[in-house]
Design a protein around this motif. Structure first.
Motif, PDB file in Angstrom:
ATOM      1  N   ALA A 138       0.865  -1.242   0.118  1.00 31.59           N
ATOM      2  CA  ALA A 138      -0.083  -0.025   0.139  1.00 31.59           C
ATOM      3  C   ALA A 138       0.921   1.146   0.115  1.00 31.59           C
ATOM      4  O   ALA A 138       0.586   2.317  -0.764  1.00 31.59           O
ATOM      5  CB  ALA A 138      -0.670   0.041   1.346  1.00 31.59           C
ATOM      6  N   THR A 139       1.899   1.349   0.628  1.00 32.94           N
ATOM      7  CA  THR A 139       2.777   2.303   0.814  1.00 32.94           C
ATOM      8  C   THR A 139       3.902   2.568   0.051  1.00 32.94           C
ATOM      9  O   THR A 139       4.416   3.680  -0.420  1.00 32.94           O
ATOM     10  CB  THR A 139       3.442   2.390   2.554  1.00 32.94           C
ATOM     11  OG1 THR A 139       4.080   1.370   2.412  1.00 32.94           O
ATOM     12  CG2 THR A 139       2.409   2.637   3.263  1.00 32.94           C
ATOM     13  N   ALA A 140       4.390   1.493  -0.835  1.00 30.40           N
ATOM     14  CA  ALA A 140       5.528   1.380  -2.021  1.00 30.40           C
ATOM     15  C   ALA A 140       4.908   2.568  -3.014  1.00 30.40           C
ATOM     16  O   ALA A 140       5.877   3.385  -3.393  1.00 30.40           O
ATOM     17  CB  ALA A 140       5.619   0.212  -2.385  1.00 30.40           C
ATOM     18  N   PRO A 141       3.583   2.524  -3.441  1.00 29.51           N
ATOM     19  CA  PRO A 141       3.176   3.756  -4.380  1.00 29.51           C
ATOM     20  C   PRO A 141       3.368   4.830  -4.040  1.00 29.51           C
ATOM     21  O   PRO A 141       3.946   5.888  -4.895  1.00 29.51           O
ATOM     22  CB  PRO A 141       2.091   3.173  -4.937  1.00 29.51           C
ATOM     23  CG  PRO A 141       1.806   1.632  -4.538  1.00 29.51           C
ATOM     24  CD  PRO A 141       2.460   1.494  -3.440  1.00 29.51           C
ATOM     25  N   LEU A 142       3.284   5.223  -2.719  1.00 28.52           N
ATOM     26  CA  LEU A 142       3.301   6.730  -2.410  1.00 28.52           C
ATOM     27  C   LEU A 142       4.613   7.186  -2.125  1.00 28.52           C
ATOM     28  O   LEU A 142       4.970   8.165  -2.532  1.00 28.52           O
ATOM     29  CB  LEU A 142       2.761   6.703  -0.807  1.00 28.52           C
ATOM     30  CG  LEU A 142       2.667   7.986   0.059  1.00 28.52           C
ATOM     31  CD1 LEU A 142       1.899   9.063  -0.959  1.00 28.52           C
ATOM     32  CD2 LEU A 142       2.173   7.888   1.257  1.00 28.52           C
ATOM     33  N   ALA A 143       5.554   6.121  -1.926  1.00 22.68           N
ATOM     34  CA  ALA A 143       7.030   6.558  -1.975  1.00 22.68           C
ATOM     35  C   ALA A 143       7.525   7.124  -3.314  1.00 22.68           C
ATOM     36  O   ALA A 143       8.061   8.074  -3.586  1.00 22.68           O
ATOM     37  CB  ALA A 143       7.960   5.225  -1.582  1.00 22.68           C
ATOM     38  N   GLY A 144       7.133   6.468  -4.586  1.00 22.52           N
ATOM     39  CA  GLY A 144       7.360   6.884  -5.930  1.00 22.52           C
ATOM     40  C   GLY A 144       6.549   8.122  -6.032  1.00 22.52           C
ATOM     41  O   GLY A 144       7.327   9.005  -6.733  1.00 22.52           O
ATOM     42  N   VAL A 145       5.400   8.369  -5.711  1.00 19.05           N
ATOM     43  CA  VAL A 145       4.804   9.746  -5.855  1.00 19.05           C
ATOM     44  C   VAL A 145       5.631  10.823  -4.983  1.00 19.05           C
ATOM     45  O   VAL A 145       5.715  11.897  -5.530  1.00 19.05           O
ATOM     46  CB  VAL A 145       3.216   9.549  -5.411  1.00 19.05           C
ATOM     47  CG1 VAL A 145       2.521  10.977  -5.387  1.00 19.05           C
ATOM     48  CG2 VAL A 145       2.547   8.655  -6.095  1.00 19.05           C
ATOM     49  N   THR A 146       5.899  10.418  -3.772  1.00 22.16           N
ATOM     50  CA  THR A 146       6.781  11.407  -2.980  1.00 22.16           C
ATOM     51  C   THR A 146       8.054  11.578  -3.721  1.00 22.16           C
ATOM     52  O   THR A 146       8.387  12.818  -3.792  1.00 22.16           O
ATOM     53  CB  THR A 146       6.962  10.795  -1.562  1.00 22.16           C
ATOM     54  OG1 THR A 146       5.679  10.458  -0.987  1.00 22.16           O
ATOM     55  CG2 THR A 146       7.863  11.733  -0.734  1.00 22.16           C
ATOM     56  N   ALA A 147       8.610  10.832  -4.284  1.00 23.12           N
ATOM     57  CA  ALA A 147       9.992  11.083  -5.142  1.00 23.12           C
ATOM     58  C   ALA A 147       9.708  11.781  -6.300  1.00 23.12           C
ATOM     59  O   ALA A 147      10.411  13.074  -6.388  1.00 23.12           O
ATOM     60  CB  ALA A 147      10.523   9.597  -5.511  1.00 23.12           C
ATOM     61  N   ALA A 148       8.695  11.667  -7.069  1.00 23.94           N
ATOM     62  CA  ALA A 148       8.290  12.461  -8.140  1.00 23.94           C
ATOM     63  C   ALA A 148       7.927  13.981  -7.650  1.00 23.94           C
ATOM     64  O   ALA A 148       8.339  14.970  -8.369  1.00 23.94           O
ATOM     65  CB  ALA A 148       7.099  12.128  -8.832  1.00 23.94           C
ATOM     66  N   PHE A 149       7.287  14.070  -6.694  1.00 27.72           N
ATOM     67  CA  PHE A 149       6.877  15.399  -6.141  1.00 27.72           C
ATOM     68  C   PHE A 149       8.223  16.133  -5.615  1.00 27.72           C
ATOM     69  O   PHE A 149       8.442  17.363  -5.847  1.00 27.72           O
ATOM     70  CB  PHE A 149       5.845  15.311  -5.127  1.00 27.72           C
ATOM     71  CG  PHE A 149       5.408  16.779  -4.361  1.00 27.72           C
ATOM     72  CD1 PHE A 149       4.337  17.277  -5.088  1.00 27.72           C
ATOM     73  CD2 PHE A 149       6.049  17.062  -3.304  1.00 27.72           C
ATOM     74  CE1 PHE A 149       4.107  18.473  -4.404  1.00 27.72           C
ATOM     75  CE2 PHE A 149       5.653  18.399  -2.619  1.00 27.72           C
ATOM     76  CZ  PHE A 149       4.699  18.969  -3.122  1.00 27.72           C
ATOM     77  N   VAL A 150       8.978  15.420  -4.949  1.00 26.12           N
ATOM     78  CA  VAL A 150      10.308  16.144  -4.390  1.00 26.12           C
ATOM     79  C   VAL A 150      11.038  16.581  -5.647  1.00 26.12           C
ATOM     80  O   VAL A 150      11.458  17.610  -5.732  1.00 26.12           O
ATOM     81  CB  VAL A 150      10.944  15.325  -3.347  1.00 26.12           C
ATOM     82  CG1 VAL A 150      12.248  15.774  -2.954  1.00 26.12           C
ATOM     83  CG2 VAL A 150      10.308  15.109  -2.165  1.00 26.12           C
ATOM     84  N   PHE A 151      10.985  15.623  -6.548  1.00 24.44           N
ATOM     85  CA  PHE A 151      12.169  16.044  -7.563  1.00 24.44           C
ATOM     86  C   PHE A 151      11.483  17.292  -8.389  1.00 24.44           C
ATOM     87  O   PHE A 151      12.318  17.958  -8.824  1.00 24.44           O
ATOM     88  CB  PHE A 151      11.845  14.949  -9.020  1.00 24.44           C
ATOM     89  CG  PHE A 151      12.777  15.020 -10.011  1.00 24.44           C
ATOM     90  CD1 PHE A 151      14.097  14.820  -9.952  1.00 24.44           C
ATOM     91  CD2 PHE A 151      12.249  15.706 -10.928  1.00 24.44           C
ATOM     92  CE1 PHE A 151      14.982  15.088 -11.182  1.00 24.44           C
ATOM     93  CE2 PHE A 151      12.716  15.640 -12.108  1.00 24.44           C
ATOM     94  CZ  PHE A 151      14.136  15.406 -12.182  1.00 24.44           C
ATOM     95  N   GLY A 152       9.968  17.154  -8.599  1.00 25.92           N
ATOM     96  CA  GLY A 152       9.603  18.263  -9.407  1.00 25.92           C
ATOM     97  C   GLY A 152       9.863  19.773  -8.511  1.00 25.92           C
ATOM     98  O   GLY A 152       9.891  20.869  -9.058  1.00 25.92           O
ATOM     99  N   ALA A 153       9.407  19.751  -7.245  1.00 23.89           N
ATOM    100  CA  ALA A 153       9.294  20.762  -6.349  1.00 23.89           C
ATOM    101  C   ALA A 153      10.784  21.293  -6.238  1.00 23.89           C
ATOM    102  O   ALA A 153      11.039  22.519  -6.172  1.00 23.89           O
ATOM    103  CB  ALA A 153       9.069  20.447  -4.824  1.00 23.89           C
ATOM    104  N   GLN A 154      11.883  20.511  -6.197  1.00 22.62           N
ATOM    105  CA  GLN A 154      13.266  20.781  -6.406  1.00 22.62           C
ATOM    106  C   GLN A 154      13.540  21.701  -7.413  1.00 22.62           C
ATOM    107  O   GLN A 154      14.620  22.681  -7.612  1.00 22.62           O
ATOM    108  CB  GLN A 154      14.182  19.819  -5.971  1.00 22.62           C
ATOM    109  CG  GLN A 154      14.111  19.325  -4.367  1.00 22.62           C
ATOM    110  CD  GLN A 154      15.489  18.641  -4.139  1.00 22.62           C
ATOM    111  OE1 GLN A 154      16.392  18.517  -4.915  1.00 22.62           O
ATOM    112  NE2 GLN A 154      15.367  18.057  -2.714  1.00 22.62           N
TER     113      GLN A 154
END
Length: 232
Positions: free
Chosen positions: A38-54
């Motif tokens: 359940a949480t593994a997909p959220l880790a991918g989404v979080t990585a994409a968000f941090v990448f874009g925000a940076q």
């Protein structure tokens, strides 16, 4: 905050590379306990968000700009071990594909932007949750404080590394004042982004927010009077 090649001398760059490698190794082992289907997909989404925000900078003062570091945010959403991995992967991709931060300085960047921000940000977050009321509304408050403090902490960590292995002739006092002053302002933006993101995740899927586990309201089964009478 991304440190370029040549700003820190080779011995200190190698030393921070070792620290970063050890930190990532510990994070890899710890992430196994944090992630599930359940949480593994959220880790991918979080990585994409941090990448874009940076990649997006916001103005701070006197011609300077800042961007999200993301350590506290990632740790609160997916756990401190996974959060450190998320930010480390983002930094590696940025250095390899976009030359954002030097390759020889990757250990420095991972140390100050992934490990320090997670340790300090998540530590402050959990410390505040321990004294605040045990309810979900406390999570955004603690997230704001953790994210805010993690940014100047990262700047101070960089200043310490620069004091040991800096290759420029900038006075240490000037470096410390400039880094902490600007990053206190950047920390406000980091805290606001983190609070909004964590609050949005809590509103939609609070069960997936690592930092909110144990704070969910218990479910109570309520039996209507009519149903109770029929059962009798």
């Amino acid at each position: 905050m991304h440190v370029p090649d040549g700003f820190i001398n080779a011995p200190v760059s190698v030393a921070t590379g070792v620290v970063a490698a050890i930190g990532v190794g510990v994070a890899l082992r710890g992430a196994r306990r944090e992630l599930d289907d359940a949480t593994a997909p959220l880790a991918g989404v979080t990585a994409a968000f941090v990448f874009g925000a940076q990649m997006l900078n916001f103005p701070v003062a006197a011609g300077t700009s800042g961007h999200l570091l993301g350590g506290a945010l990632a740790a609160i959403l997916v756990g401190p071990y996974t959060g450190a991995l998320v930010v480390s992967v983002v930094l590696a991709v940025q250095a390899l594909l976009f030359a954002d931060g030097g390759l020889t300085a990757l250990g420095v960047n991972i140390t100050i932007m992934a490990l320090v921000t997670v340790l300090v940000g998540y530590g402050v977050f959990k410390g505040l949750l321990a004294v605040l009321p045990k309810r979900r509304s406390s999570v955004p408050v603690a997230a704001f404080a953790g994210a805010f403090i993690s940014v100047p902490a990262s700047a101070i960590a960089f200043t310490g590394i620069y004091a040991i292995g800096g290759t420029t002739d900038i006075p240490l006092g000037s470096m410390l004042a400039a880094m902490t002053g600007v990053h206190l302002l950047i920390g406000i933006g980091e805290a606001l982004i983190t609070t909004v993101t964590v609050s949005s995740a809590l509103a939609v899927r609070p069960d997936l927010v690592h930092g909110a586990r144990g704070l969910a309201r218990p479910l109570h089964l309520v039996q209507s009077p009519g149903t109770q009478g029929a059962a009798a």
